[in-house]
Design a protein around this motif. Sequence first.
Motif, mmCIF file in Angstrom:
data_model
loop_
_atom_site.group_PDB
_atom_site.id
_atom_site.type_symbol
_atom_site.label_atom_id
_atom_site.label_comp_id
_atom_site.label_asym_id
_atom_site.label_seq_id
_atom_site.Cartn_x
_atom_site.Cartn_y
_atom_site.Cartn_z
ATOM 1 N N LEU A 1 -3.361 4.116 -2.015
ATOM 2 C CA LEU A 1 -3.311 3.287 -3.213
ATOM 3 C C LEU A 1 -2.927 1.874 -2.835
ATOM 4 O O LEU A 1 -1.838 1.647 -2.292
ATOM 5 C CB LEU A 1 -2.288 3.841 -4.204
ATOM 6 C CG LEU A 1 -2.456 5.316 -4.573
ATOM 7 C CD1 LEU A 1 -1.251 5.802 -5.356
ATOM 8 C CD2 LEU A 1 -3.732 5.508 -5.351
ATOM 9 N N ASP A 2 -3.809 0.945 -3.087
ATOM 10 C CA ASP A 2 -3.464 -0.456 -2.880
ATOM 11 C C ASP A 2 -2.538 -0.890 -3.994
ATOM 12 O O ASP A 2 -2.687 -0.471 -5.146
ATOM 13 C CB ASP A 2 -4.720 -1.315 -2.897
ATOM 14 C CG ASP A 2 -5.557 -1.083 -1.656
ATOM 15 O OD1 ASP A 2 -5.007 -1.179 -0.552
ATOM 16 O OD2 ASP A 2 -6.747 -0.786 -1.802
ATOM 17 N N MET B 1 0.850 -1.190 0.000
ATOM 18 C CA MET B 1 0.000 0.000 0.000
ATOM 19 C C MET B 1 0.883 1.236 0.000
ATOM 20 O O MET B 1 1.893 1.293 0.672
ATOM 21 C CB MET B 1 -0.904 -0.001 1.243
ATOM 22 C CG MET B 1 -1.661 1.289 1.428
ATOM 23 S SD MET B 1 -2.561 1.343 2.970
ATOM 24 C CE MET B 1 -3.989 0.394 2.545
ATOM 25 N N ARG B 2 0.439 2.210 -0.759
ATOM 26 C CA ARG B 2 1.154 3.482 -0.806
ATOM 27 C C ARG B 2 0.212 4.618 -0.446
ATOM 28 O O ARG B 2 -0.992 4.530 -0.673
ATOM 29 C CB ARG B 2 1.724 3.729 -2.207
ATOM 30 C CG ARG B 2 2.865 2.798 -2.544
ATOM 31 C CD ARG B 2 3.325 3.010 -3.961
ATOM 32 N NE ARG B 2 4.419 2.101 -4.266
ATOM 33 C CZ ARG B 2 5.639 2.513 -4.558
ATOM 34 N NH1 ARG B 2 5.911 3.790 -4.613
ATOM 35 N NH2 ARG B 2 6.591 1.639 -4.796
ATOM 36 N N VAL B 3 0.794 5.698 0.073
ATOM 37 C CA VAL B 3 0.014 6.868 0.447
ATOM 38 C C VAL B 3 0.648 8.081 -0.207
ATOM 39 O O VAL B 3 1.876 8.176 -0.308
ATOM 40 C CB VAL B 3 0.010 7.046 1.983
ATOM 41 C CG1 VAL B 3 -0.697 8.320 2.373
ATOM 42 C CG2 VAL B 3 -0.644 5.860 2.652
ATOM 43 N N SER B 4 -0.173 9.005 -0.653
ATOM 44 C CA SER B 4 0.356 10.263 -1.187
ATOM 45 C C SER B 4 -0.476 11.428 -0.662
ATOM 46 O O SER B 4 -1.635 11.266 -0.287
ATOM 47 C CB SER B 4 0.358 10.246 -2.720
ATOM 48 O OG SER B 4 -0.963 10.187 -3.212
ATOM 49 N N VAL B 5 0.153 12.588 -0.644
ATOM 50 C CA VAL B 5 -0.511 13.825 -0.228
ATOM 51 C C VAL B 5 -0.469 14.804 -1.394
ATOM 52 O O VAL B 5 0.587 15.044 -1.972
ATOM 53 C CB VAL B 5 0.184 14.442 1.005
ATOM 54 C CG1 VAL B 5 -0.411 15.802 1.329
ATOM 55 C CG2 VAL B 5 0.064 13.513 2.206
ATOM 56 N N ASP B 6 -1.627 15.353 -1.727
ATOM 57 C CA ASP B 6 -1.718 16.315 -2.818
ATOM 58 C C ASP B 6 -1.339 17.701 -2.289
ATOM 59 O O ASP B 6 -2.084 18.286 -1.498
ATOM 60 C CB ASP B 6 -3.146 16.326 -3.367
ATOM 61 C CG ASP B 6 -3.313 17.269 -4.539
ATOM 62 O OD1 ASP B 6 -2.413 18.085 -4.806
ATOM 63 O OD2 ASP B 6 -4.377 17.196 -5.190
ATOM 64 N N GLY C 1 1.834 -3.629 6.738
ATOM 65 C CA GLY C 1 0.432 -3.954 6.974
ATOM 66 C C GLY C 1 -0.143 -3.365 8.241
ATOM 67 O O GLY C 1 -1.323 -3.000 8.277
ATOM 68 N N ASP C 2 0.691 -3.205 9.264
ATOM 69 C CA ASP C 2 0.158 -2.707 10.536
ATOM 70 C C ASP C 2 -0.171 -1.220 10.493
ATOM 71 O O ASP C 2 -0.770 -0.700 11.426
ATOM 72 C CB ASP C 2 1.120 -3.031 11.682
ATOM 73 C CG ASP C 2 2.441 -2.284 11.572
ATOM 74 O OD1 ASP C 2 2.946 -2.134 10.446
ATOM 75 O OD2 ASP C 2 2.948 -1.846 12.617
ATOM 76 N N LEU C 3 0.204 -0.527 9.422
ATOM 77 C CA LEU C 3 -0.120 0.895 9.312
ATOM 78 C C LEU C 3 -1.246 1.173 8.318
ATOM 79 O O LEU C 3 -1.644 2.323 8.126
ATOM 80 C CB LEU C 3 1.130 1.680 8.885
ATOM 81 C CG LEU C 3 2.238 1.781 9.931
ATOM 82 C CD1 LEU C 3 3.403 2.591 9.375
ATOM 83 C CD2 LEU C 3 1.735 2.407 11.219
ATOM 84 N N GLU C 4 -1.761 0.133 7.698
ATOM 85 C CA GLU C 4 -2.772 0.352 6.667
ATOM 86 C C GLU C 4 -4.045 0.981 7.231
ATOM 87 O O GLU C 4 -4.619 1.893 6.637
ATOM 88 C CB GLU C 4 -3.091 -0.954 5.946
ATOM 89 C CG GLU C 4 -1.932 -1.418 5.091
ATOM 90 C CD GLU C 4 -2.257 -2.643 4.270
ATOM 91 O OE1 GLU C 4 -3.416 -3.109 4.321
ATOM 92 O OE2 GLU C 4 -1.351 -3.136 3.577
#
Length: 72
Positions: A63-64, A1-6, A42-45
Amino acid sequence: MRVSVDPERCQGHARCMLGAPRIFDLDDETGQSVVLLDELPGDLEAAARSAADECPEGAISVLDRVQPQEIA
Ligand code: SF4
């Protein structure tokens, strides 16, 4: 999993950082949120999804990871 900030949406009020400090920090220069990890364990999803839900600006995207065989 990925994370983004706009950066076009982020207003820097730090709700994400306070709720998930292992994922988000505020940039000292821009005052906007930055993501600390390229790939989330996984523990932060759950924390990432919660931050996305609670961001008042809708600036956080989760984003998965897409498996290569799913693209074709
Ligand atoms: S909660 Fe949203 S708008 Fe606020 S700092 Fe975090 S990403 Fe930016």
